[in-house]
Scaffold this active site. Structure first.
Site, short mmCIF file in Angstrom:
data_model
loop_
_atom_site.label_atom_id
_atom_site.label_comp_id
_atom_site.label_asym_id
_atom_site.label_seq_id
_atom_site.Cartn_x
_atom_site.Cartn_y
_atom_site.Cartn_z
N TYR A 219 3.44 7.64 10.84
CA TYR A 219 2.87 6.30 10.78
C TYR A 219 3.57 5.36 11.74
O TYR A 219 4.69 5.60 12.17
CB TYR A 219 2.90 5.74 9.35
CG TYR A 219 4.26 5.33 8.83
CD1 TYR A 219 4.70 4.02 8.95
CD2 TYR A 219 5.08 6.24 8.18
CE1 TYR A 219 5.94 3.63 8.46
CE2 TYR A 219 6.32 5.86 7.68
CZ TYR A 219 6.74 4.55 7.82
OH TYR A 219 7.97 4.17 7.33
N CYS A 220 2.83 4.32 12.11
CA CYS A 220 3.35 3.24 12.94
C CYS A 220 2.76 1.95 12.37
O CYS A 220 2.48 1.88 11.18
CB CYS A 220 3.00 3.45 14.41
SG CYS A 220 1.23 3.51 14.77
N HIS A 221 2.56 0.95 13.19
CA HIS A 221 2.03 -0.32 12.69
C HIS A 221 0.56 -0.20 12.30
O HIS A 221 0.18 -0.54 11.18
CB HIS A 221 2.24 -1.42 13.73
CG HIS A 221 1.96 -2.79 13.20
ND1 HIS A 221 1.66 -3.85 14.03
CD2 HIS A 221 1.92 -3.29 11.94
CE1 HIS A 221 1.46 -4.94 13.29
NE2 HIS A 221 1.60 -4.62 12.01
N ILE B 165 1.27 1.33 8.64
CA ILE B 165 2.00 0.68 7.55
C ILE B 165 1.33 -0.63 7.15
O ILE B 165 1.45 -1.09 6.02
CB ILE B 165 3.49 0.50 7.89
CG1 ILE B 165 4.30 0.22 6.62
CG2 ILE B 165 3.68 -0.59 8.95
CD1 ILE B 165 5.79 0.36 6.78
#
Length: 106
Positions: free
Chosen positions: A63-65, A92
């Site tokens: 995951y990232c932003h 996220i």
């Protein structure tokens, strides 16, 4: 193959498979703002140097932003031979919106 996983599906996966690796590929300053509990942090640009630190026998959810950097990182890991890969749809930010409204957002 990289499978998309929603925040709700991830929550269920973590209940079913608590050994799942949550791989945060964001930058240090982003992780300092918010992160999933029990995550492992390897910034996207370091994945080629550090992917050998990851287990290859458990699911890995990247995951990232918002989900773009993590998808690109998952593609790299797939090319490197990892199998059980998931990309958190919406990143996220979606987790904070759908699962943990107390989590900081940016």
């Amino acid at each position: 193959m990289i499978q998309a996983i929603s925040p709700a599906q991830l929550q269920a996966l973590l209940r079913e498979r608590p050994d799942t690796v949550l791989l945060d590929v964001r930058e240090d300053d982003e992780v300092a703002l918010c992160a999933l509990p029990g995550h492992r942090h390897i910034p996207m640009n370091l994945i080629p140097l550090r992917h050998n630190e990851l287990p290859d026998d458990v699911p890995i959810v990247l995951y990232c932003h918002h989900g773009i950097r993590s998808l690109n990182s998952a593609r790299y890991l797939a090319e490197a031979g990892f199998d059980d890969l998931y990309n958190l749809s919406g990143g996220i930010d979606a987790w904070a919106r759908d699962i943990d409204p107390e989590m900081a957002r940016y």
